[in-house]
Design a protein around this motif. Structure first.
Motif, PDB file in Angstrom:
ATOM      1  N   SER A  19     -17.046 -20.484  31.750  1.00 29.69           N
ATOM      2  CA  SER A  19     -17.945 -19.550  32.423  1.00 29.69           C
ATOM      3  C   SER A  19     -19.068 -20.315  33.115  1.00 29.69           C
ATOM      4  CB  SER A  19     -18.571 -18.593  31.405  1.00 29.69           C
ATOM      5  OG  SER A  19     -17.576 -17.881  30.719  1.00 29.69           O
ATOM      6  N   GLU A  20     -19.670 -19.678  34.112  1.00 29.09           N
ATOM      7  CA  GLU A  20     -20.804 -20.311  34.778  1.00 29.09           C
ATOM      8  C   GLU A  20     -21.877 -19.298  35.104  1.00 29.09           C
ATOM      9  OE1 GLU A  20     -20.249 -23.662  37.686  1.00 29.09           O
ATOM     10  OE2 GLU A  20     -18.135 -23.269  37.218  1.00 29.09           O
ATOM     11  N   VAL A  21     -23.123 -19.774  35.085  1.00 23.19           N
ATOM     12  CA  VAL A  21     -24.264 -18.922  35.420  1.00 23.19           C
ATOM     13  C   VAL A  21     -24.351 -18.818  36.935  1.00 23.19           C
ATOM     14  CG1 VAL A  21     -26.777 -18.742  35.337  1.00 23.19           C
ATOM     15  CG2 VAL A  21     -25.505 -19.512  33.312  1.00 23.19           C
ATOM     16  N   GLU A  67     -38.177 -12.020  29.859  1.00 24.69           N
ATOM     17  CA  GLU A  67     -37.390 -10.931  30.471  1.00 24.69           C
ATOM     18  C   GLU A  67     -36.508 -11.456  31.599  1.00 24.69           C
ATOM     19  OE1 GLU A  67     -40.408  -7.199  30.118  1.00 24.69           O
ATOM     20  OE2 GLU A  67     -41.008  -8.777  31.513  1.00 24.69           O
ATOM     21  N   PHE A  68     -35.627 -12.353  31.267  1.00 26.50           N
ATOM     22  CA  PHE A  68     -34.695 -12.837  32.284  1.00 26.50           C
ATOM     23  C   PHE A  68     -33.441 -11.968  32.287  1.00 26.50           C
ATOM     24  CE2 PHE A  68     -36.701 -17.048  31.183  1.00 26.50           C
ATOM     25  CZ  PHE A  68     -37.258 -17.309  32.427  1.00 26.50           C
ATOM     26  N   THR A  69     -32.894 -11.755  33.467  1.00 23.28           N
ATOM     27  CA  THR A  69     -31.553 -11.166  33.558  1.00 23.28           C
ATOM     28  C   THR A  69     -30.648 -12.227  34.173  1.00 23.28           C
ATOM     29  OG1 THR A  69     -32.545  -9.022  33.910  1.00 23.28           O
ATOM     30  CG2 THR A  69     -30.209  -9.221  34.441  1.00 23.28           C
ATOM     31  N   ILE A  70     -29.571 -12.525  33.462  1.00 19.65           N
ATOM     32  CA  ILE A  70     -28.700 -13.626  33.864  1.00 19.65           C
ATOM     33  C   ILE A  70     -27.341 -13.066  34.279  1.00 19.65           C
ATOM     34  CG2 ILE A  70     -27.663 -15.806  33.105  1.00 19.65           C
ATOM     35  CD1 ILE A  70     -30.663 -15.904  32.725  1.00 19.65           C
ATOM     36  N   THR A  71     -26.823 -13.551  35.381  1.00 17.99           N
ATOM     37  CA  THR A  71     -25.467 -13.177  35.789  1.00 17.99           C
ATOM     38  C   THR A  71     -24.529 -14.325  35.427  1.00 17.99           C
ATOM     39  OG1 THR A  71     -26.531 -12.165  37.695  1.00 17.99           O
ATOM     40  CG2 THR A  71     -24.122 -12.248  37.718  1.00 17.99           C
ATOM     41  N   ARG A 122     -20.439 -15.615  35.375  1.00 15.59           N
ATOM     42  CA  ARG A 122     -19.039 -15.394  35.768  1.00 15.59           C
ATOM     43  C   ARG A 122     -18.124 -15.994  34.716  1.00 15.59           C
ATOM     44  NH1 ARG A 122     -16.010 -14.204  40.336  1.00 15.59           N
ATOM     45  NH2 ARG A 122     -17.972 -13.971  41.465  1.00 15.59           N
ATOM     46  N   LYS A 123     -17.349 -15.110  34.093  1.00  8.75           N
ATOM     47  CA  LYS A 123     -16.330 -15.592  33.149  1.00  8.75           C
ATOM     48  C   LYS A 123     -15.063 -15.791  33.963  1.00  8.75           C
ATOM     49  CE  LYS A 123     -16.017 -13.782  29.000  1.00  8.75           C
ATOM     50  NZ  LYS A 123     -15.795 -12.733  27.963  1.00  8.75           N
ATOM     51  N   LYS A 124     -14.737 -17.063  34.196  1.00 10.17           N
ATOM     52  CA  LYS A 124     -13.576 -17.357  35.035  1.00 10.17           C
ATOM     53  C   LYS A 124     -12.300 -16.938  34.300  1.00 10.17           C
ATOM     54  CE  LYS A 124     -15.242 -21.521  35.260  1.00 10.17           C
ATOM     55  NZ  LYS A 124     -15.388 -22.965  35.455  1.00 10.17           N
ATOM     56  N   THR A 125     -11.359 -16.446  35.062  1.00  9.50           N
ATOM     57  CA  THR A 125     -10.115 -16.020  34.390  1.00  9.50           C
ATOM     58  C   THR A 125      -9.307 -17.240  33.958  1.00  9.50           C
ATOM     59  OG1 THR A 125      -8.025 -14.870  34.586  1.00  9.50           O
ATOM     60  CG2 THR A 125      -8.923 -15.766  36.638  1.00  9.50           C
ATOM     61  N   PHE A 138      -1.028 -12.789  34.598  1.00 11.68           N
ATOM     62  CA  PHE A 138      -1.272 -13.424  35.902  1.00 11.68           C
ATOM     63  C   PHE A 138      -2.203 -12.600  36.788  1.00 11.68           C
ATOM     64  CE2 PHE A 138       2.867 -15.284  34.679  1.00 11.68           C
ATOM     65  CZ  PHE A 138       2.471 -16.615  34.676  1.00 11.68           C
ATOM     66  N   ASP A 139      -2.420 -11.324  36.428  1.00  8.90           N
ATOM     67  CA  ASP A 139      -3.286 -10.467  37.252  1.00  8.90           C
ATOM     68  C   ASP A 139      -4.724 -10.443  36.766  1.00  8.90           C
ATOM     69  OD1 ASP A 139      -1.093  -9.716  38.790  1.00  8.90           O
ATOM     70  OD2 ASP A 139      -0.498  -8.227  37.274  1.00  8.90           O
ATOM     71  N   LYS A 140      -4.982 -11.158  35.677  1.00 10.31           N
ATOM     72  CA  LYS A 140      -6.340 -11.117  35.117  1.00 10.31           C
ATOM     73  C   LYS A 140      -7.335 -11.732  36.107  1.00 10.31           C
ATOM     74  CE  LYS A 140      -8.733 -12.481  30.895  1.00 10.31           C
ATOM     75  NZ  LYS A 140      -9.209 -11.314  30.199  1.00 10.31           N
ATOM     76  N   LYS A 141      -8.453 -11.013  36.317  1.00 15.43           N
ATOM     77  CA  LYS A 141      -9.451 -11.462  37.299  1.00 15.43           C
ATOM     78  C   LYS A 141     -10.683 -12.028  36.586  1.00 15.43           C
ATOM     79  CE  LYS A 141      -7.444  -9.724  41.115  1.00 15.43           C
ATOM     80  NZ  LYS A 141      -6.093  -9.929  40.554  1.00 15.43           N
ATOM     81  N   ASP A 142     -11.498 -12.769  37.355  1.00 18.58           N
ATOM     82  CA  ASP A 142     -12.806 -13.195  36.840  1.00 18.58           C
ATOM     83  C   ASP A 142     -13.584 -11.940  36.434  1.00 18.58           C
ATOM     84  OD1 ASP A 142     -12.107 -15.693  37.696  1.00 18.58           O
ATOM     85  OD2 ASP A 142     -13.720 -15.900  39.165  1.00 18.58           O
ATOM     86  N   GLN A 143     -14.496 -12.158  35.482  1.00 13.12           N
ATOM     87  CA  GLN A 143     -15.309 -11.038  35.033  1.00 13.12           C
ATOM     88  C   GLN A 143     -16.766 -11.448  35.231  1.00 13.12           C
ATOM     89  OE1 GLN A 143     -14.106 -10.310  30.980  1.00 13.12           O
ATOM     90  NE2 GLN A 143     -15.456  -8.513  30.927  1.00 13.12           N
TER      91      GLN A 143
END
Ligand code: FAD
Ligand code: SF4
Ligand code: SF4
Lengths: 55, 452
Positions: free
Chosen positions: B16-18, B27-31, B33-36, B113-118
């Motif tokens: 995963s990456e920020v 009060e941080f909000t972090i995005t 990406r959980k790579k598939t 194989f269809d799983k996408k990044d989250q």
């Protein structure tokens, strides 16, 4: 206000920071870029100065 | 590592990456990406059956490209989590070809194989950057010929060669010798195949290929199409067997590497690259020389350096022990060049400052103690998080606040801050954890750190 902490990187530094915080009762999100944690230290055979096995 | 994986207060987001950060300390909000991985994490048991059957072989990054893995893989055997991952750059199915063998093999039905990044959002009070370092790429130093001479390796590659779980099971097999053995294996396979074809002709005509070939070359059988085919196959077979035999002869003389050179400050203390000292490399060269000697008592190592920096608890003693017990000698001076010598033995050209002479010495293997470089993605990460970098590209801190970034609520530890060894990384990590805890426990203290 959030009482959680984000740690970026799961090498020896990030793992230690996460464990210390978790032991204080703080919820930790540990984000690691690679498929597994461990960082460079996982690649080392043994570590100086004791020659203990790395993780 | 295990403790991190099973601690109830740690949520591990690997692979995963920020991608974004909003808000301020507390009060941080972090995005994130959980790579598939194209593998369902809650289903995969890490059994490895898929990797065993996957037909696609890829150089293994964990082993620094010295070994191989499959397109579906676990990063390393004891890796946490043990969930397997499909390498989308190499997987056949994900590149438009027919395959899906892993999906058919997996008993847990985990392949998708269809799983996408989250993309997820997290609310946190504090952030700790522990993104580490990259190994300096020594191909930037032309006089060391790292890419051209196979038996010049980096210290991290050497760690993998020393490791019992590495690509050579801990034997110091030289890369040039391994390349020959690989070539032999491939030629043997081809020879076996062509031998099979020849056997069919030999049975049919009840004659050995060699004796037939003599006659064929003498002009017999002109116009015989089938025998023409036999002759062609035999010629092709010889073209495989002759180089194979000469390589097999060469391989008889192979031994593990016993004469080792360690070159210090490769990219460090060098104004073309990084003027700083990377701190840990003198010590890891001594360590690697000691371990190599433990594996093979005839090993003799020479460490070439401007000076040996053994500035830590027990380090000087360790250095002396290497010299006394492990056949390690220390030569003061910077290596001018590494060149290719006979028998794939690299030759090191250096000035012996004690004798004031320029010398050449051949070794079985040369190990480069590469600098601790900032990670490639550091500029982008710093921008995402809104933290400042120092002139080299490490996270900027100040001497009295060595784990505080310039942004309140964001801390740093380990080699993301500057080059340091494991004991220092761990000390900084505990310190950064403490600073982060102050922010989440006592929000009123978050802005200013009390400096002694
Ligand atoms: C050949 C060699 C031998 C060594 N031997 C020793 C020794 O014997 N003893 C010793 O004390 N020290 C040794 N060291 C030094 C040791 O490797 C470091 O001190 C230590 O690994 C630093 O740990 P770290 O956690 O800061 O960094 P790293 O181990 O680099 O960990 C950083 C982690 O962060 C991850 N990451 C990177 N970017 C991101 C991102 N954007 N998002 C999420 N995650 C990210 C990485 O994938 C990695 O898992 C050696 C170094 C080398 C090169
Ligand atoms: S994906 Fe399936 S076959 Fe592969 S390791 Fe996981 S459970 Fe085993
Ligand atoms: S689809 Fe084929 S190539 Fe891709 S990971 Fe599965 S077995 Fe390997």
């Amino acid at each position: 206000m959030s009482k959680d902490v984000l740690v970026i990187g799961g090498g020896i530094a990030g793992m230690q920071a996460s464990l210390d915080l978790a032991d204080m009762g703080i919820k930790v999100y540990l984000v690691e870029k690679l498929p597994s944690i461990g960082g460079k230290m996982a690649q080392l055979d043994k570590t100086f100065p004791t020659n203990d096995c790395a993780i | 590592m295990l403790d991190v994986g099973r601690h109830p207060n740690i949520e591990l987001l690997a692979y995963s990456e920020v991608e974004g950060l909003k808000g301020t300390a507390g009060e941080f909000t972090i995005t994130v990406r959980k790579k598939t991985r194209y593998v369902e994490e809650d289903k995969c048991t890490g059994c490895g059956a898929c990797a065993e059957k996957c037909p696609t072989v890829v150089p293994d990054a964990f082993n620094e490209g010295l070994g191989e893995r499959k397109a579906i893989y676990s990063y390393f055997a004891q890796g946490i989590p043990s969930t397997h991952t499909i390498d989308a750059d190499h997987c056949r199915q994900l590149n438009g070809k027919k395959c899906g063998i892993c999906a058919k093999t997996c008993q847990a039905d985990a392949i998708n194989f269809d799983k996408k990044d989250q993309v997820i959002e997290l609310d946190v009070g504090a952030v700790i950057i522990a993104a580490g370092y990259d190994v300096f790429d020594p191909s930037q130093i032309p006089e060391y010929h790292y890419t051209e001479i196979p038996n010049v390796v980096t210290a991290i590659e050497f760690e993998r060669l020393l490791s019992a779980s590495g690509p050579t099971e801990g034997h110091l097999d030289r890369p040039s010798d391994r390349a020959v053995l690989k070539e032999i294996a491939s030629l043997e396979k081809q020879a076996k195949k062509s031998q099979k074809t020849l056997a069919r002709f030999e049975e049919k005509y009840n004659e050995s290929s060699a004796s037939f070939y003599d006659k064929f070359q003498g002009g017999q059988y002109e116009g015989d199409e089938d025998r023409q085919k036999w002759a062609d196959k035999y010629a092709a077979h010889l073209a495989i067997v002759e180089p194979l035999e000469s390589l097999q002869k060469k391989a008889e003389g192979f031994t593990v590497a016993r004469r080792l050179a360690f070159i210090q400050c490769v990219g460090s203390r060098d104004f073309r690259f990084y003027p700083f000292c990377s701190g840990y490399c003198c010590m890891h060269s001594i360590k690697e020389a000691i371990i190599a000697h433990e594996h093979e008592p005839e090993t003799a190592s020479v460490i070439f350096g401007m000076d040996i920096r053994a500035v830590g608890k027990g380090f000087e003693e360790y250095k002396i022990r290497g010299g006394n017990d492990s056949n390690v000698s220390y030569v003061r001076g910077r290596v001018a060049e590494i060149s290719a010598g006979p028998d794939d033995n690299p030759v090191v050209t250096f000035e012996d400052t004690r004798e004031r002479k320029v010398k050449n010495q051949a070794f079985d293997l040369v190990v480069l103690a590469t600098a601790c470089a900032p990670i490639k993605g550091m500029a982008a990460l710093a921008e995402t998080l809104g933290v400042a970098l120092d002139p080299y590209g490490f996270i900027k801190t100040s001497p009295l606040s060595p784990v505080d970034t310039e942004t309140p609520g964001i801390f740093v530890c380990g080699c993301a801050e500057s080059p340091m060894d494991v004991p220092e990384s761990v000390a900084q990590a505990s310190s950064a954890a403490e600073r982060a805890a102050e922010v989440v426990f006592q929000p009123e203290m978050k802005e200013e750190k009390a400096v002694a």
